[in-house]
Design a protein around this motif. Structure first.
Motif: not given
Ligand SMILES: Cc1ncc(COP(=O)(O)O)c(C=O)c1O
Length: 418
Positions: A174-176, A211-213, A245-248, A254-256
């Protein structure tokens, strides 16, 4: 103002206000540990070399025209194989939609499922669901979570709100908070959704789970990432996954991103994302497709990258726990995944040396920016009340040394509060 009702209701981000204060200090030449942004300093955390080369090669190969609205076929096929191999999830390429990062896909999910007035349930603190609710005119149903359960929701928290709800927005890691679902909690929530959908008639909208993974590959130690359809396959028609791919891959710029779920919902999301024009750039799609077929390089990257993130998180965690042991009113939750540490700083009501009373978490935050030269984000930026004394510290934008040097400054600043 003569603008839309929607535009009039949009709120500026609290995080951007904090970033403004930090940038002002930086402009004056101050050294500051910036733990505010959910991003990476690309000089500390670069993307994988093979991905970088793949992107450059695709540009050289003139892959620069419009990509298909659903994403290039080879990427969707390779994501399909990747999901099977990593998570045991069976999704064919028609059930996968690619976009310019995961945000357009979250927006697309809301737009495809929500009518104005529909109920959307989400745990608080959580990231940005309030904004997507506002875009779609949804009725927001925030479910307050607490440190007792690592700020993850439980079935009992959600149960009272299910009747008539259209979407349950979940995220793990989870973010945050950098915390994750344990198996039992997610299973019980899945069972609730299954029961609720059984009770609905055919002409009612079902209850969906988003489900945001996006942080699923960024887990530490023996933490295991659970997901709804693996635990309860019968949910497959009602879960839309958000990933990318943004975080992992430390590839935020890069925006995919990709979403996967039931074909009829994914197909509508394709039309929505297409009209917004939020496709991922074609060279980046082609390079990502190639990188997903290189498991050795991917695993090597993840091992090195995760170890570095974990070292920073551990240094921060140990620093806070040492302050706690020394009698300061602070605490932290052991990091489980993502790039965040959940930190408690229990100083609301205290008085700063100049006589200012710190009335809420924002005051504590701005005091620490000024006095300790450290930037973190209060949970109020993620939907909680501003009397909640928990904060998010994100380690992606800082070096380990920045973090180590920050702890003594934090100690000194807190010791000045009376
Ligand atoms: C839980 C969560 N989902 C989605 C995103 C957005 O990711 P993206 O950069 O791929 O748009 C973030 C970005 O901080 C996030 O923390």
């Amino acid at each position: 103002m003569n603008i839309s009702r929607l535009a009039n209701t949009l709120e500026g981000s609290e995080i951007i206000k904090i970033a403004g204060e930090i940038n002002e200090l930086k402009r004056k030449g101050e050294q500051i540990a910036n733990l505010t942004i959910g991003d990476f300093d690309a000089n500390i955390y670069p993307i994988p070399d093979e991905l970088k080369t793949g992107i450059v090669d695709a540009y050289k190969d003139n892959q620069t025209n419009y990509p298909p609205a659903e994403g290039v076929a080879v990427l969707r096929e390779n994501v399909s194989a990747f999901l099977k191999e990593r998570f045991g999830l069976e999704y064919n390429s028609k059930q996968i939609l690619v976009a310019g990062g995961s945000r357009p896909l979250i927006y697309g999910t809301y737009m495809a499922l929500i009518d104005p007035g529909d109920k959307v349930i989400f745990p608080t603190p959580s990231w940005n669901n309030n904004h997507y609710c506002r875009f779609t005119g949804a009725e927001q149903v925030p479910v307050i979570t607490s440190a007792d359960n690592n700020f993850m929701p439980k079935a009992d928290d959600i149960r009272p709100h299910l009747k008539g709800a259209t979407l349950l927005a979940l995220c793990s890691p989870l973010n945050p908070t950098g915390t994750m679902f344990v198996k039992k909690d997610l299973e019980e929530i899945c069972d609730l959704v299954i029961e609720e959908n059984k009770s609905r008639s055919a002409d009612e909208k079902p209850l969906y789970i988003m489900y945001d993974q996006i942080y699923s590959l960024l887990t530490f130690g023996n933490q295991f990432h659970y997901d709804p359809v693996s635990l309860r396959p019968e949910l497959k028609d009602h879960v839309i996954y958000i990933d990318g791919i943004s975080k992992c891959l430390a590839a935020t710029g890069v925006r995919v991103g990709w979403a996967f779920g039931p074909e009829q919902v994914i197909d509508k999301m394709k039309t929505i994302v297409g009209h917004v024009g939020a496709w991922a750039p074609k060279p980046e799609q082609i390079a990502t497709a190639k990188f997903l077929t290189q498991p050795v390089e991917l695993n090597t990257f993840l091992t090195v990258f995760k170890a570095k993130v974990q070292k920073s998180l551990d240094a921060l965690y140990q620093g806070i726990i040492q302050l706690k042991a020394d009698g300061f009113a602070v605490d932290a939750i052991n990091p489980m995944g993502a790039i965040y540490l959940t930190v408690k700083i229990d100083y609301i009501g205290k008085t700063a040396p100049e006589g200012e009373i710190l009335k809420n978490s924002a005051d504590v935050n701005f005091y620490l920016i000024r006095e300790a030269k450290m930037g973190i984000v209060p949970f109020s930026a993620f939907g909680t009340n501003n009397s909640v004394n928990w904060f998010r510290a994100s380690v992606g934008g800082c070096s380990l040394e920045d973090i180590q040097q920050m702890i003594p400054r934090m100690r000194l600043a807190l010791s000045k509060l009376k």
